[in-house]
Structures are given as C-alpha cells and as structure tokens.
Design a protein around this motif. Structure first.
Motif, PDB file in Angstrom:
ATOM      1  N   MET B   1       1.193  -1.145   0.476  1.00  0.00           N
ATOM      2  CA  MET B   1      -0.030   0.340   0.130  1.00  0.00           C
ATOM      3  C   MET B   1       0.760   1.300   0.694  1.00  0.00           C
ATOM      4  O   MET B   1       0.437   2.049  -0.419  1.00  0.00           O
ATOM      5  N   ARG B   8       1.115   7.549  -5.779  1.00  0.00           N
ATOM      6  CA  ARG B   8      -0.015   8.695  -6.462  1.00  0.00           C
ATOM      7  C   ARG B   8      -0.265  10.177  -5.129  1.00  0.00           C
ATOM      8  O   ARG B   8      -0.544  10.720  -6.065  1.00  0.00           O
ATOM      9  N   ASP B   9       0.341  10.177  -4.255  1.00  0.00           N
ATOM     10  CA  ASP B   9       0.241  11.190  -3.642  1.00  0.00           C
ATOM     11  C   ASP B   9       1.328  12.393  -4.790  1.00  0.00           C
ATOM     12  O   ASP B   9       0.821  13.612  -4.410  1.00  0.00           O
ATOM     13  N   PRO B  12      -0.997  14.481  -9.384  1.00  0.00           N
ATOM     14  CA  PRO B  12      -2.225  15.334  -9.219  1.00  0.00           C
ATOM     15  C   PRO B  12      -3.113  15.257  -8.306  1.00  0.00           C
ATOM     16  O   PRO B  12      -4.095  14.722  -9.197  1.00  0.00           O
ATOM     17  N   ALA B  13      -3.316  15.087  -6.911  1.00  0.00           N
ATOM     18  CA  ALA B  13      -4.560  14.441  -6.494  1.00  0.00           C
ATOM     19  C   ALA B  13      -5.983  15.203  -7.040  1.00  0.00           C
ATOM     20  O   ALA B  13      -7.139  14.066  -6.660  1.00  0.00           O
ATOM     21  N   ASP B  14      -5.874  16.374  -7.633  1.00  0.00           N
ATOM     22  CA  ASP B  14      -6.933  17.006  -7.547  1.00  0.00           C
ATOM     23  C   ASP B  14      -7.441  17.181  -9.149  1.00  0.00           C
ATOM     24  O   ASP B  14      -8.121  17.899  -9.296  1.00  0.00           O
ATOM     25  N   THR B  15      -7.413  16.464  -9.904  1.00  0.00           N
ATOM     26  CA  THR B  15      -7.671  16.223 -11.220  1.00  0.00           C
ATOM     27  C   THR B  15      -8.991  16.052 -11.629  1.00  0.00           C
ATOM     28  O   THR B  15      -9.623  16.670 -12.248  1.00  0.00           O
ATOM     29  N   SER B  39      -0.802  21.783   1.052  1.00  0.00           N
ATOM     30  CA  SER B  39      -0.564  20.471   0.781  1.00  0.00           C
ATOM     31  C   SER B  39      -0.676  19.039   1.080  1.00  0.00           C
ATOM     32  O   SER B  39      -1.121  18.799   2.445  1.00  0.00           O
ATOM     33  N   SER B  40      -1.183  17.514   0.544  1.00  0.00           N
ATOM     34  CA  SER B  40      -1.395  17.099   1.318  1.00  0.00           C
ATOM     35  C   SER B  40      -0.227  16.931   2.581  1.00  0.00           C
ATOM     36  O   SER B  40      -0.743  15.589   3.607  1.00  0.00           O
ATOM     37  N   GLY B  43      -1.915  17.899   5.717  1.00  0.00           N
ATOM     38  CA  GLY B  43      -3.074  17.175   5.979  1.00  0.00           C
ATOM     39  C   GLY B  43      -2.171  16.032   6.827  1.00  0.00           C
ATOM     40  O   GLY B  43      -3.021  15.446   7.949  1.00  0.00           O
ATOM     41  N   ARG B  44      -1.639  15.414   6.103  1.00  0.00           N
ATOM     42  CA  ARG B  44      -0.911  13.824   6.854  1.00  0.00           C
ATOM     43  C   ARG B  44      -0.387  14.754   8.114  1.00  0.00           C
ATOM     44  O   ARG B  44      -0.366  13.600   9.335  1.00  0.00           O
ATOM     45  N   ASN B 322      -3.948   2.617 -11.287  1.00  0.00           N
ATOM     46  CA  ASN B 322      -3.984   2.091  -9.456  1.00  0.00           C
ATOM     47  C   ASN B 322      -4.490   0.811  -8.800  1.00  0.00           C
ATOM     48  O   ASN B 322      -5.370   1.254  -8.671  1.00  0.00           O
ATOM     49  N   THR B 324      -4.697   0.776  -5.856  1.00  0.00           N
ATOM     50  CA  THR B 324      -4.542   1.404  -3.999  1.00  0.00           C
ATOM     51  C   THR B 324      -5.721   1.295  -3.446  1.00  0.00           C
ATOM     52  O   THR B 324      -5.561   0.408  -2.438  1.00  0.00           O
TER      53      THR B 324
END
Lengths: 280, 348
Positions: B1, B8-9, B12-15, B39-40, B43-44, B322, B324
């Motif tokens: 994982m 993937r991080d 571009p996560a917001d496509t 950025s992610s 958040g993390r 992916n 995931t």
C-alpha cells in the motif's frame, strides 16, 4: 462455435448433430458438476457428523444433526426472534451512520489537504482488527448502547470512503465536460452522469461494509451487551453449551449470508438492470 | 500500500476533484506558503495533532460532566508513557511486549505454513479439475464468510487453552484465501508458454521450475499477504478467548484489569506492528520475488484483479491504473467481483 462458422451452410444435418453433441456434452458437464457438488456436501457434512463423538468428544463438537435439533429447541423457547431483532437493529443503525460518515469522508478526500488528513485515518480504519475497537469501546462505554455502534462505525466507514473516493476519482470527466458544453443543468448532470457512475462503487462499499459490519457487531456484543446474538453466544460458551453456541452462530451466519448474497445482490441487479442492455 | 500511496501522492490529487462538477475552471497560482498549507503533507501532519486535540477536549468535557469518567478515559500522556514502558521492556503483564509478539508470531507462522501447504494442494486441484472445484467450492466460500469470532470461540472451547486453538483458528481463517488465489493462479497460467515449452522439448522439471512456478508466484504472494492480515486478526481473537499468552491474551489482560490506558496503548502497538509488517516485510519481499519482472508491481496487479470493487467498476479502475483501493479494500476480497469476472471469462 468455430466449426459451425467454418462449415458451409449446405451441410445442415451434420452441423445440427454436432451442435447436439456439444449440447449433450455440456449437459453432461453440468450434471457432473452438480453431482460433485452434492458429493462435496455429503462428504463434509458426513465428516462433521462422523467426527463428533468419534474423533472428538460429542460435547466438544456437536454434529449437524445436534445443531439442527438445538435450533428447534431454541426456536420453541422463543428467544431467537428477539435476539435477531436486537442484533439487526444494531447493525442497521451502526451501518447507516458508518455509511454517512464514510461517504462524507470519501467526498472530502478529493481535496488535497483533506486527502492527506484522512488518509491515515482510512488506513487505520481498514487495518485495525475489529476486536480492538470492541475492547476499547467496551471499556469506555460499558454496556451502554453507544459502544457497539461506535465500534461498527469505526470498522466499516473506511471501506465505504475508499470506494466512494475511488468512484469520484474515476468520474468520466469528458462526459461531464460535454454535458457542460451542451448546457445541461447541474441537477440533470448529477442525476444522469455522476450518480449512475458512482452507484456501483457505492454498492460495492455497502456489500463489503455489511459483510464486516455484522461480524463486528456480533463481536462487540460478546464483550459489551446484554442482548443479541453475541450475548447469547457468550452465555452459551460460558455455560459450556457448545451445541447452543454453534446453533446461535450458524443461524445468524446463514441469515447474514442470505442478506448479503441474496437480498443485496437482487437489489443490485435491479438497480443495474439498465447496464445489461448496454453490454449486449 | 505504501508504494502506491506515495506514488499517487506526487501526482495531481485534485485532477478529478468535484471542483470540475461545480465549474471552477483553474485555481489561480497562489502564494507558496498557502500552497504548502494546502498540500497533502500538511493534512497528514495535521491528522495526529487534531486527534490529540479532540482526545484532550473529550476528556475535559466528559470529566466536567461525569467526574468519575477519569478511570475509563486515559490521557494521552498515560497511554504514551505506558507504551514507552512496554517498549523498554518494563511491564506489569507477565511477559514483555517482545516475548508476547514473538509468541503470537510463532503461532501465526505455524498456522500460515499449514494453511499454505493444504491450501496450495486444494487450490491446485480446484484449478486443474472442474470436478474437484465443484466438490470444494461452496465449502471454501462458506469458510471464508465465517466470522473469525466463531472459529476463535469454538477452538478455545474445543481445544482448551494453549497453542492448538489459536493455530487452528489461523489455519481456518487463512486457508480460503490461499485456495482461491492458487486456483486463480492455475487458471490464469499462460497456456501458450506451456505449448511453446512442449514444442521446444523442455523437460517437465524445467517447465515447472521456469513456467508454472513464476506464473503462480504473484498469486501465492497475494495469498500469503491476505492470509497474514486475516490470520493475524483471527489469531488475536482466538488468543483473547483461548490463549494463556500472546498479544491477544495480553490486551485482554489489560481489559480485565480495567486499565483503559493499557488497552488503548496495546491497540496502538497492534497498529504499529501490522503497519511495520505490511510496509517493510511484504513490500521488501515482493520487491525481492519480482525482481525479474521490472516493469509491473506484480503484487498490485494481482491484488487488483482479486478485489476490484465490482464488475462494472473493475473496468473503470483498470483505466486509472492504480492498485491503491485494491490493497486497501484488502480485508474482504472474497466476493470481489473481479474474481467473478476472471472466473466467467475462464468459463466462457
């Protein structure tokens, strides 16, 4: 199939005979499969019945006949519907909350910041054994009704948010763009494109989620509840009544499988009836 | 994982963000500080902090309403000092954390070895013969859908306290995954390679060594991964009811002692343990086993095939490419419609 295409259309009689032979072979295959499947049932049930009383003590491993008889006794005592109803309401409420929370998180995860924020939460939710939530909620809430509900939510929300997030990520962008450029309204766009696209993901989430939810519910009931299937199981195992214990768990197991595989699947097929027309 | 996640991080996560639905053409380039905050990673990092804050706040609120709740709501400092004590080997429980997890791991290892051995034989038979498949199929599905609680309680009652009950539970929870994976592996074996091997007169041993085993390998690996994850969960439950030592027994020890900080601290240790195993052991092993296969991460490919969310969605996700969600939906891959799909394509 290939031979039927290759052979000229004039030679009709041999082709039909060939088709018949193929059909006969297929029928034989099917009968064979059914026979072997029945043999499997006979073998395993027989093994179980044989093992009880011979390989292991009858009190330790009651056979299938015993279990059926015990079910009859329990049913006659009238405890069964009440216990089933208690557990089912718990599953229903907990799962509904889990669904709302999971879907909300799945939608929120489209934002990059919130994606990072919730990712670890989802990972923890997926990997942590239900037992741990059951114990923690049991020690914190005692046998108040909140404990099992929170345990269900914590174990199942992640599966639903994962599926919802994947569904949103795979939205057909080009279709939406086209709809936009042809001036289709927001409501109709969501109704006709977004929701039909998301539906299979949501259904998958629901099915996976349900299969986990009922197990966790029974588990939490074992620790922190005074009614329901898990409670009856605990009582039976503490009194060392294995036939009763096996009967409770097997009865609920059959019932949950029925819900999971038959009812949910029928609903799903109904829902996606339009898909078959596209496929063919 | 982990590998897929981080990969993937960076993308571009917001496509495909819902922004596209609510017509928002392009976000304007913002200030770098704002971008970092969005950025992610931010958040993390924020997640554990928010969790801690919620925890502290909850204690504050609850204890102001019910003063006696202090007993059951441990503070973070209590929990972390408990965990630190455990990790340094100082504990009130009969065994320290390393011995405890060692005992559990030994049981898990024995159980998994048995499950892999029996499961491979049955899976090979089911993949090769339709009759054997018909014979076993329903029972494999039935065992798969059985809650591990049932096995655990039953084994603890039937086999008493000790090693046997937990090991049998691990075998019973793990074996259906091995069987199903091996069966799919046999069904997906590359027949053209067999034909070629025969045409070029390759010996039987060489065919098995160089064609059958490599083609089964990813499936076996996926099987081991699932059997490990689910066997672990089953083992813990079994040890709670029918163990005299081990990880499950120890968490029950703290539960019975009514030490909430012990239960929560041990639960966190469980999470850490599972993550360590997943990330380090299995990712390493998969890198090692599939080093001959440079371009695809074979484990991901296989796992995606097994627990793709549904027939309809399997094709959709194949495009996005992916694995995931496949790995994250891991716990319950049995009726993954992806499996149904491969089965159908095989039969048809």
């Amino acid at each position: 199939m290939a031979t039927a295409v290759a052979s000229p259309p004039t030679s009709a009689p041999p082709r039909t005979s060939e088709e018949e032979r193929v059909r006969a072979a297929r029928r034989r295959d099917r009968i064979n499969a059914v026979a072997w499947r029945l043999a499997g049932y006979a073998f395993f049930l027989g093994l179980w019945e044989f093992a009880s009383g011979r390989l292991m003590d009858e009190r330790l491993l009651p056979g299938p006949v015993d279990v059926l008889r015990t079910f009859g006794e329990l049913w006659a005592s009238g405890k069964v519907p009440g216990a089933f109803a208690d557990t089912l309401t718990r599953i229903g409420i907990g799962f509904a909350i889990a669904f709302v929370v999971g879907a909300a998180i799945g939608i929120l995860m489209q934002n990059r910041l919130l994606n990072g924020f919730f990712r670890d939460a989802v990972t923890i939710g997926v990997t942590t054994p239900g037992l741990i939530w059951a114990l923690i909620t049991a020690i914190i809430f005692g046998n108040r009704p909140w404990g099992p509900l929170i345990a269900i939510v914590l174990t199942t929300f992640a599966l639903i948010s994962v599926n919802v997030a994947e569904g949103i990520k795979a939205l057909p962008k080009d279709l939406i763009d086209m709809a936009k450029s042809f001036g289709v309204g927001v409501v109709r766009r969501n109704r006709q494109i977004v929701i039909p696209h998301l539906a299979p993901y949501i259904f998958t989430g629901v099915r996976f989620g349900f299969s986990i939810a009922w197990k966790v519910t029974v588990l939490t009931e074992v620790f922190s509840s005074s009614s329901g299937i898990g409670f009856e199981m605990r009582t039976a195992s503490q009194l060392f009544r294995l036939p009763e214990f096996l009967t409770w768990i097997l009865a609920f197991y059959v019932f949950a499988l029925l819900l999971e595989k038959v009812v949910l699947e029928v609903i799903e097929r109904r829902f996606f009836a339009w898909r078959d027309t596209i496929k063919s | 994982m982990s590998a897929t996640d981080t990969r993937r991080d960076t993308g571009p996560a917001d496509t495909a963000a819902p922004d596209t639905v609510d017509e928002l053409p392009r976000r304007r380039r913002s200030h770098p500080v704002v971008r970092v905050l969005r950025s992610s990673l931010a958040g993390r990092i924020a997640f554990p902090i928010v969790c801690l804050l919620v925890w502290l706040l909850a204690i504050r609120i609850v204890t102001s309403i019910w003063p006696f709740a202090v007993d059951v709501l441990p503070t973070p400092t209590q929990v972390f000092s408990f965990m630190w004590d455990e990790l340094t080997g100082e504990t009130l429980a009969p065994r320290n954390v390393y011995e405890t997890f060692g005992i559990s791991l030994r049981r898990l290892g024995i159980g998994m070895a048995i499950a892999m051995a029996i499961g491979t034989v049955i899976g090979l038979g089911m993949g090769l013969s339709k009759r054997v498949n018909a014979f076993f199929n329903d029972w494999v599905v039935a065992i798969l859908a059985m809650p591990n609680l049932a096995w655990a309680l039953f084994c603890s009652l039937a086999f008493g306290f000790g090693d046997v009950g937990p090991i049998v539970t691990v075998v019973l929870t793990g074996i259906p995954f091995v069987i199903i994976n091996v069966r799919e592996g046999v069904r997906n074996a590359p027949t053209d390679l067999y034909d070629m091997a025969r045409a070029f007169g390759v010996s039987r041993a060489d065919t098995i060594r160089h064609v059958l085993l490599p083609s089964l390998m990813p499936f076996m690996f996926a099987a081991a991964r699932y059997a490990f994850a689910l066997g672990w969960k089953g083992l813990v439950v079994a040890e709670v009811f029918g163990g005299e030592d081990g990880a499950g027994w120890t968490i029950k020890f703290w539960y019975d002692a009514h030490r909430a900080y012990g239960v929560i601290g041990y639960a966190l240790l469980f999470v850490v343990f599972a993550l360590l195993f997943e990330k380090f052991l299995f990712d390493r092993l998969s890198g090692y086993f599939f080093r001959w296969r440079p371009e695809v991460n074979a484990a991901d490919v296989v796992e995606q095939r097994f627990d793709a969310p549904g027939v309809a969605t399997a094709t959709a996700t194949a495009d996005s490419g992916n694995g995931t969600h496949a790995t994250t939906t891991g716990p319950k891959p049995e009726r993954g419609a992806g499996g149904d799909e491969t089965r159908r394509s095989h039969d048809g």
